[in-house]
Design a protein around this motif. Structure first.
Motif, PDB file in Angstrom:
ATOM      1  N   LEU A  69       0.836  -1.203  -0.121  1.00 27.69           N
ATOM      2  CA  LEU A  69      -0.009   0.008  -0.001  1.00 27.69           C
ATOM      3  C   LEU A  69       0.987   1.429  -0.080  1.00 27.69           C
ATOM      4  O   LEU A  69       0.198   2.103  -0.684  1.00 27.69           O
ATOM      5  CB  LEU A  69      -0.775   0.066   1.111  1.00 27.69           C
ATOM      6  N   ARG A  70       1.988   1.024   0.614  1.00 27.15           N
ATOM      7  CA  ARG A  70       2.820   2.358   0.634  1.00 27.15           C
ATOM      8  C   ARG A  70       3.196   2.827  -0.723  1.00 27.15           C
ATOM      9  O   ARG A  70       3.640   4.007  -1.377  1.00 27.15           O
ATOM     10  CB  ARG A  70       4.153   2.073   1.264  1.00 27.15           C
ATOM     11  N   LYS A  71       3.407   1.782  -1.878  1.00 28.24           N
ATOM     12  CA  LYS A  71       3.573   1.933  -3.354  1.00 28.24           C
ATOM     13  C   LYS A  71       2.406   2.893  -3.842  1.00 28.24           C
ATOM     14  O   LYS A  71       2.707   3.298  -4.769  1.00 28.24           O
ATOM     15  CB  LYS A  71       4.107   0.606  -4.006  1.00 28.24           C
ATOM     16  N   LEU A  72       1.400   2.500  -3.376  1.00 31.21           N
ATOM     17  CA  LEU A  72       0.184   2.963  -3.958  1.00 31.21           C
ATOM     18  C   LEU A  72      -0.032   4.355  -3.367  1.00 31.21           C
ATOM     19  O   LEU A  72      -0.925   5.011  -3.936  1.00 31.21           O
ATOM     20  CB  LEU A  72      -0.804   1.994  -3.842  1.00 31.21           C
ATOM     21  N   LEU A  73       0.362   4.814  -2.391  1.00 26.53           N
ATOM     22  CA  LEU A  73       0.173   6.159  -1.644  1.00 26.53           C
ATOM     23  C   LEU A  73       0.525   7.193  -2.576  1.00 26.53           C
ATOM     24  O   LEU A  73      -0.495   7.970  -2.717  1.00 26.53           O
ATOM     25  CB  LEU A  73       0.821   5.977  -0.387  1.00 26.53           C
ATOM     26  N   SER A  74       1.531   7.382  -3.094  1.00 26.99           N
ATOM     27  CA  SER A  74       1.724   8.782  -3.884  1.00 26.99           C
ATOM     28  C   SER A  74       1.031   8.779  -5.227  1.00 26.99           C
ATOM     29  O   SER A  74       0.354   9.698  -5.593  1.00 26.99           O
ATOM     30  CB  SER A  74       3.060   8.795  -4.386  1.00 26.99           C
ATOM     31  N   PRO A  75       0.914   7.522  -6.028  1.00 32.46           N
ATOM     32  CA  PRO A  75      -0.069   7.772  -7.007  1.00 32.46           C
ATOM     33  C   PRO A  75      -1.751   7.780  -6.936  1.00 32.46           C
ATOM     34  O   PRO A  75      -2.461   8.543  -7.466  1.00 32.46           O
ATOM     35  CB  PRO A  75      -0.135   6.211  -7.597  1.00 32.46           C
ATOM     36  N   THR A  76      -1.945   7.503  -5.611  1.00 31.36           N
ATOM     37  CA  THR A  76      -3.291   7.473  -5.204  1.00 31.36           C
ATOM     38  C   THR A  76      -3.504   9.053  -4.835  1.00 31.36           C
ATOM     39  O   THR A  76      -4.795   9.635  -5.067  1.00 31.36           O
ATOM     40  CB  THR A  76      -3.683   6.670  -3.986  1.00 31.36           C
ATOM     41  N   LEU A  77      -2.476   9.405  -4.103  1.00 27.52           N
ATOM     42  CA  LEU A  77      -2.675  10.976  -3.787  1.00 27.52           C
ATOM     43  C   LEU A  77      -2.575  11.982  -4.855  1.00 27.52           C
ATOM     44  O   LEU A  77      -3.459  12.917  -5.100  1.00 27.52           O
ATOM     45  CB  LEU A  77      -1.415  11.361  -2.869  1.00 27.52           C
ATOM     46  N   ARG A  78      -1.715  11.563  -6.001  1.00 27.38           N
ATOM     47  CA  ARG A  78      -1.889  12.225  -7.120  1.00 27.38           C
ATOM     48  C   ARG A  78      -3.408  12.050  -7.984  1.00 27.38           C
ATOM     49  O   ARG A  78      -3.780  13.058  -8.472  1.00 27.38           O
ATOM     50  CB  ARG A  78      -1.033  11.652  -8.308  1.00 27.38           C
ATOM     51  N   LEU A  79      -3.970  10.986  -7.887  1.00 26.34           N
ATOM     52  CA  LEU A  79      -5.157  10.821  -8.484  1.00 26.34           C
ATOM     53  C   LEU A  79      -6.268  11.517  -7.709  1.00 26.34           C
ATOM     54  O   LEU A  79      -7.041  12.139  -8.341  1.00 26.34           O
ATOM     55  CB  LEU A  79      -5.820   9.210  -8.475  1.00 26.34           C
ATOM     56  N   PRO A  91       5.258  12.579   1.274  1.00 28.23           N
ATOM     57  CA  PRO A  91       4.368  11.719   2.355  1.00 28.23           C
ATOM     58  C   PRO A  91       4.791  11.922   3.802  1.00 28.23           C
ATOM     59  O   PRO A  91       3.820  11.822   4.665  1.00 28.23           O
ATOM     60  CB  PRO A  91       4.125  10.301   1.587  1.00 28.23           C
ATOM     61  N   ALA A  92       5.937  11.575   4.005  1.00 30.09           N
ATOM     62  CA  ALA A  92       6.482  11.360   5.495  1.00 30.09           C
ATOM     63  C   ALA A  92       6.202  12.865   6.296  1.00 30.09           C
ATOM     64  O   ALA A  92       5.777  12.730   7.255  1.00 30.09           O
ATOM     65  CB  ALA A  92       7.875  11.300   5.537  1.00 30.09           C
ATOM     66  N   GLN A  93       6.089  14.009   5.463  1.00 20.06           N
ATOM     67  CA  GLN A  93       5.827  15.208   6.033  1.00 20.06           C
ATOM     68  C   GLN A  93       4.306  15.568   6.101  1.00 20.06           C
ATOM     69  O   GLN A  93       4.025  16.707   6.295  1.00 20.06           O
ATOM     70  CB  GLN A  93       6.713  16.214   5.536  1.00 20.06           C
ATOM     71  N   ALA A  94       3.974  14.731   5.320  1.00 19.50           N
ATOM     72  CA  ALA A  94       2.146  15.175   4.909  1.00 19.50           C
ATOM     73  C   ALA A  94       1.170  14.284   5.567  1.00 19.50           C
ATOM     74  O   ALA A  94      -0.079  14.226   5.432  1.00 19.50           O
ATOM     75  CB  ALA A  94       2.194  15.211   3.718  1.00 19.50           C
ATOM     76  N   ARG A  95       1.563  13.777   6.734  1.00 19.01           N
ATOM     77  CA  ARG A  95       0.515  13.002   7.554  1.00 19.01           C
ATOM     78  C   ARG A  95      -0.805  13.881   7.947  1.00 19.01           C
ATOM     79  O   ARG A  95      -1.884  13.273   7.861  1.00 19.01           O
ATOM     80  CB  ARG A  95       1.051  12.332   8.854  1.00 19.01           C
ATOM     81  N   LEU A  96      -0.556  14.926   8.330  1.00 19.10           N
ATOM     82  CA  LEU A  96      -1.940  15.777   8.551  1.00 19.10           C
ATOM     83  C   LEU A  96      -2.633  16.052   7.277  1.00 19.10           C
ATOM     84  O   LEU A  96      -3.719  15.776   7.299  1.00 19.10           O
ATOM     85  CB  LEU A  96      -1.328  17.318   9.211  1.00 19.10           C
ATOM     86  N   GLY A 135      -5.398   5.389   4.599  1.00 20.04           N
ATOM     87  CA  GLY A 135      -5.094   4.996   6.080  1.00 20.04           C
ATOM     88  C   GLY A 135      -3.907   3.892   6.147  1.00 20.04           C
ATOM     89  O   GLY A 135      -3.165   4.071   7.205  1.00 20.04           O
ATOM     90  N   LEU A 136      -3.900   2.765   5.510  1.00 25.24           N
ATOM     91  CA  LEU A 136      -3.148   1.955   5.480  1.00 25.24           C
ATOM     92  C   LEU A 136      -1.588   2.263   5.050  1.00 25.24           C
ATOM     93  O   LEU A 136      -0.760   1.488   5.553  1.00 25.24           O
ATOM     94  CB  LEU A 136      -3.790   0.634   5.315  1.00 25.24           C
ATOM     95  N   GLY A 137      -1.677   3.019   4.049  1.00 27.90           N
ATOM     96  CA  GLY A 137      -0.487   3.406   3.602  1.00 27.90           C
ATOM     97  C   GLY A 137       0.386   4.735   4.043  1.00 27.90           C
ATOM     98  O   GLY A 137       1.587   4.797   3.517  1.00 27.90           O
ATOM     99  N   MET A 138      -0.206   5.082   5.132  1.00 21.43           N
ATOM    100  CA  MET A 138       0.336   6.431   5.762  1.00 21.43           C
ATOM    101  C   MET A 138       1.696   6.057   6.442  1.00 21.43           C
ATOM    102  O   MET A 138       2.031   5.084   6.953  1.00 21.43           O
ATOM    103  CB  MET A 138      -0.652   7.106   6.787  1.00 21.43           C
ATOM    104  N   PRO A 139       2.748   6.899   5.745  1.00 25.94           N
ATOM    105  CA  PRO A 139       3.731   6.759   6.542  1.00 25.94           C
ATOM    106  C   PRO A 139       3.851   6.598   8.200  1.00 25.94           C
ATOM    107  O   PRO A 139       2.922   7.268   8.937  1.00 25.94           O
ATOM    108  CB  PRO A 139       4.747   7.915   6.124  1.00 25.94           C
ATOM    109  N   PRO A 140       4.800   6.021   8.999  1.00 23.20           N
ATOM    110  CA  PRO A 140       4.863   5.902  10.255  1.00 23.20           C
ATOM    111  C   PRO A 140       5.240   7.149  10.823  1.00 23.20           C
ATOM    112  O   PRO A 140       6.032   8.206  10.185  1.00 23.20           O
ATOM    113  CB  PRO A 140       5.701   4.831  10.662  1.00 23.20           C
TER     114      PRO A 140
END
Length: 134
Positions: free
Chosen positions: A2-12, A69-74, A119-124
């Motif tokens: 899911l972490r690999k899908l995070l950035s493309p999903t955010l762009r979508l 993504p690591a700085q964008a948790r909010l 939710g599941l791909g959010m960086p720790p």
């Protein structure tokens, strides 16, 4: 995975937010008509115009979050909340018969997909640096 899908999903999500923001700002009546909605009173376009600003701001935030993504948790957590509200509102108005499944289209399932990926791909949470002992 899911972490690999995070950035493309955010762009979508950003692209969808930009498209909705521009559509609601520049052509609210045509946007509603494209969704198969009945003409609304003029004041509804005022609300759509204010919604447009928020869509554009979230589009910017999601595009930025895709790069950091690591700085964008909010930002990411805020979009999970937005998607949850969107989905619940969609279900409510489907249940009331105010809109049809054809009208809401992907809003009937994409918020759930987005909530899961974000939710599941959010960086720790990054660990705070340790202070040097004196």
């Amino acid at each position: 995975m899911l972490r690999k899908l995070l950035s493309p999903t955010l762009r979508l999500i950003a692209a969808v937010q930009f498209a909705l923001g521009l559509a609601f700002a520049l052509a609210p009546e045509a946007s509603a008509q494209a969704l198969g909605l009945a003409p609304a009173p003029g004041w509804a376009n005022w609300l759509l115009g204010m919604l447009a600003a928020r869509c554009l701001a979230f589009g910017y935030g999601m595009w930025w979050a895709a790069r950091h993504p690591a700085q964008a948790r909010l930002w990411i957590g805020s979009m999970v909340f937005v998607q949850a509200v969107d989905w619940l509102v969609t279900l409510k108005y489907l249940a009331l018969g105010a809109v049809t499944l054809a009208q809401v289209s992907t809003a009937s399932f994409l918020p759930v997909v987005f909530m899961l990926v974000l939710g599941l791909g959010m960086p720790p949470v990054a660990a705070a640096p340790q202070a040097d002992a004196p």
